[in-house]
Design a protein around this motif. Structure first.
Motif, short mmCIF file in Angstrom:
data_model
loop_
_atom_site.label_atom_id
_atom_site.label_comp_id
_atom_site.label_asym_id
_atom_site.label_seq_id
_atom_site.Cartn_x
_atom_site.Cartn_y
_atom_site.Cartn_z
N PHE A 97 -5.78 -0.86 -5.86
CA PHE A 97 -6.61 -1.25 -7.01
C PHE A 97 -5.74 -2.17 -7.87
O PHE A 97 -4.71 -1.73 -8.39
N LYS A 98 -6.13 -3.42 -7.98
CA LYS A 98 -5.27 -4.40 -8.64
C LYS A 98 -5.79 -4.81 -10.01
O LYS A 98 -6.95 -5.21 -10.15
N PRO A 99 -4.94 -4.74 -11.03
CA PRO A 99 -5.35 -5.21 -12.36
C PRO A 99 -5.11 -6.72 -12.46
O PRO A 99 -4.01 -7.15 -12.76
N ARG A 100 -6.09 -7.53 -12.15
CA ARG A 100 -5.89 -8.98 -12.14
C ARG A 100 -6.38 -9.62 -13.42
O ARG A 100 -7.40 -9.20 -13.99
N THR A 138 1.53 3.80 -5.83
CA THR A 138 0.44 2.83 -5.97
C THR A 138 -0.24 3.02 -7.32
O THR A 138 -0.23 4.11 -7.89
N GLU A 139 -0.83 1.93 -7.80
CA GLU A 139 -1.35 1.94 -9.17
C GLU A 139 -2.72 2.61 -9.27
O GLU A 139 -3.60 2.43 -8.43
N VAL A 140 -2.87 3.36 -10.36
CA VAL A 140 -4.18 3.90 -10.70
C VAL A 140 -4.65 3.16 -11.95
O VAL A 140 -3.89 3.01 -12.90
N ILE A 177 1.20 3.80 -13.43
CA ILE A 177 0.38 3.31 -14.53
C ILE A 177 0.97 1.98 -14.94
O ILE A 177 2.16 1.88 -15.27
N GLY A 178 0.16 0.95 -14.89
CA GLY A 178 0.66 -0.41 -15.07
C GLY A 178 0.81 -0.79 -16.53
O GLY A 178 0.37 -0.08 -17.45
N THR A 179 1.43 -1.94 -16.72
CA THR A 179 1.75 -2.41 -18.07
C THR A 179 0.51 -2.53 -18.95
O THR A 179 0.54 -2.24 -20.13
N ARG A 180 -0.60 -2.95 -18.33
CA ARG A 180 -1.84 -3.16 -19.11
C ARG A 180 -2.50 -1.85 -19.53
O ARG A 180 -3.39 -1.85 -20.35
N LEU A 203 5.52 5.23 -15.19
CA LEU A 203 4.90 4.62 -16.36
C LEU A 203 5.62 3.31 -16.68
O LEU A 203 6.76 3.30 -17.14
N LYS A 204 4.90 2.21 -16.46
CA LYS A 204 5.49 0.92 -16.78
C LYS A 204 5.40 0.67 -18.27
O LYS A 204 4.46 1.13 -18.93
N ARG A 205 6.37 -0.07 -18.77
CA ARG A 205 6.36 -0.41 -20.19
C ARG A 205 5.29 -1.46 -20.47
O ARG A 205 5.18 -2.45 -19.73
N SER A 236 10.75 -8.03 -10.11
CA SER A 236 9.78 -8.98 -9.57
C SER A 236 8.79 -9.45 -10.64
O SER A 236 8.59 -10.64 -10.85
N HIS A 237 8.17 -8.46 -11.32
CA HIS A 237 7.20 -8.85 -12.35
C HIS A 237 7.89 -9.38 -13.61
O HIS A 237 7.26 -10.04 -14.42
N ALA A 238 9.17 -9.07 -13.75
CA ALA A 238 9.90 -9.62 -14.89
C ALA A 238 10.16 -11.11 -14.65
O ALA A 238 9.74 -11.96 -15.45
N ILE A 269 10.47 -3.54 -6.09
CA ILE A 269 10.65 -4.94 -5.72
C ILE A 269 9.55 -5.38 -4.75
O ILE A 269 9.28 -4.69 -3.75
N GLU A 270 8.93 -6.53 -5.06
CA GLU A 270 7.87 -7.01 -4.17
C GLU A 270 8.45 -7.78 -2.99
O GLU A 270 9.29 -8.67 -3.14
N VAL A 271 7.96 -7.40 -1.80
CA VAL A 271 8.41 -8.01 -0.54
C VAL A 271 7.16 -8.34 0.27
O VAL A 271 6.23 -7.53 0.34
C1 PEP Z 1 2.24 -4.07 -10.04
O1 PEP Z 1 3.33 -3.46 -9.96
O2 PEP Z 1 1.53 -4.27 -9.06
C2 PEP Z 1 1.78 -4.57 -11.35
C3 PEP Z 1 0.56 -5.02 -11.53
O3 PEP Z 1 2.74 -4.52 -12.29
P1 PEP Z 1 2.61 -4.62 -13.90
O4 PEP Z 1 1.70 -3.53 -14.33
O5 PEP Z 1 4.03 -4.42 -14.34
O6 PEP Z 1 2.11 -6.00 -14.20
#
Ligand code: PEP
Ligand code: MN
Length: 339
Positions: free
Chosen positions: A130-133, A163-165, A183-186, A206-208, A271-273, A297-299
């Motif tokens: 589930f992607k937060p785009r 994986t993200e919820v 839990i993503g940054t958003r 828990l992402k900042r 990676s996201h930084a 790290i994204e690969v």
């Molecule tokens: C991710 O890790 O896939 C992601 C969307 O990261 P962030 O919430 O840090 O943007």
């Protein structure tokens, strides 16, 4: 307020104190610790009068917790928390590497990446189902089909899955398939989601929030722990600044502060930084030197064709080299000790 029991306190004395705290209308929360039994007194409206509990059999002392975050604070629990998933332990020394694509795209893609990152020393596989785009027109993830692919990667490689919820509606589903929910940054201040995560039986990463202060970040973790889940990993993934040369600014100094303030393990996401492939290695090596408990790290096996974040994804051979560097730097810093 933290109530510390004497070292020789009996279980009956501990139970009696808990009962009295609850009878006074507060919540008693035993804090697991190696050297002492402590009980957090929560949900008090004003200050708790220590005289109420001082002098009860087995009680050593009452310590006010000065920070707004109580359970996640080092005042409450001086020892580091270790987050465990089967044989994988985050916060116990060697940094735990979580690697994989931004998004789960297909079984073949995930299997190829999973086998390769496992070979390179990763212990966990990452990938969003589930992607937060930012745009509703971008690839939104495969949903449950993606979760099934992740489970297949775990089955084949033994890697644990993070994986993200994104919302409460899909929480049960994501929790069922994953070893750690992200839990993503958003969503760092999505309080309904944080409360649900507090009831989860799985650890939470828990992402900042991209514009969150350290205090807000720790308060978000407090929401999770207040509900009973103490298996939390904090992830610094970069914050929004005026810098245009990177996607975000990796706030490395936050690591030191968070470590001092909280007992929770802390990792980074270079990676996201960085947001650009060429920045990931240096930021990861710097994170290793900071002594983080892990890294995400994204690969990608074919970054040019990636459906999301290809430009910041490492090639598998790059990850392999970087993983070794991370472990080497970690060992060096550990043997050098603090100054
Ligand atoms: C991710 O890790 O896939 C992601 C969307 O990261 P962030 O919430 O840090 O943007
Ligand atoms: Mn991504």
């Amino acid at each position: 307020m933290l109530l510390v029991m004497k070292q020789n306190a009996t279980q009956d004395q501990i139970d009696d104190v808990i009962e009295r705290i609850e009878a006074a209308g507060f919540t008693a929360r035993p804090i697991p610790g190696g050297h002492r039994t402590a009980i957090g007194i929560l949900h008090n409206k004003g200050a708790v009068d220590p005289a109420r509990f001082q002098g009860l059999p087995g009680v050593k002392e009452l310590i006010p917790v000065t920070r707004p975050y109580k359970l996640v604070s080092r005042e409450t629990k001086p020892e580091n928390t270790v987050v465990r998933m089967g044989g994988v332990a985050i916060g116990e020394g060697r940094p735990v590497l979580m690697a994989g694509p931004c998004a789960v795209e297909s079984l073949e893609q995930c299997m190829a990446i999973g086998k390769s990152v496992k070979e390179s020393g990763a212990e966990m596989f990452r990938g969003g189902a589930f992607k937060p785009r930012t745009s509703p027109y971008s690839f939104q993830g495969l949903g449950e089909e993606g979760l099934k692919i992740l489970a297949a990667v775990r089955e084949e490689t033994g890697l644990k899955i993070v994986t993200e919820v994104m919302d409460n509606e899909t929480f049960d589903l994501v929790e069922e398939y994953s070893d750690m929910v992200q839990i993503g940054t958003r969503n760092m201040q999505n309080f309904a989601l944080l409360r649900r995560a507090g009831l989860a039986k799985k650890p939470v990463m828990l992402k900042r929030g991209m514009s969150a202060t350290i205090e807000e970040w720790l308060m978000a973790a407090e929401y999770i722990m207040e509900r009973g889940n103490d298996q939390i990993v904090l992830c610094e993934r970069g914050i929004r600044t005026f810098a245009m040369h990177s996607r975000n600014t990796l706030d490395l100094s936050a690591i030191t502060v968070v470590r001092k303030e909280s007992h929770l393990p802390v990792i980074t996401d270079p990676s996201h930084a960085g947001g650009h492939r060429c920045q990931v290695g240096p930021l990861a090596r710097a994170s290793a030197a900071m002594g983080v408990d892990g890294m995400m790290i994204e690969v990608h096996n074919d970054p040019a064709a990636a459906l999301s974040d290809g430009g910041q994804s490492l090639y598998p051979h790059q990850f392999s080299k970087l993983a070794q560097q991370i472990f080497d730097i970690h060992d060096l810093v550990r043997t050098q000790g603090e100054i």
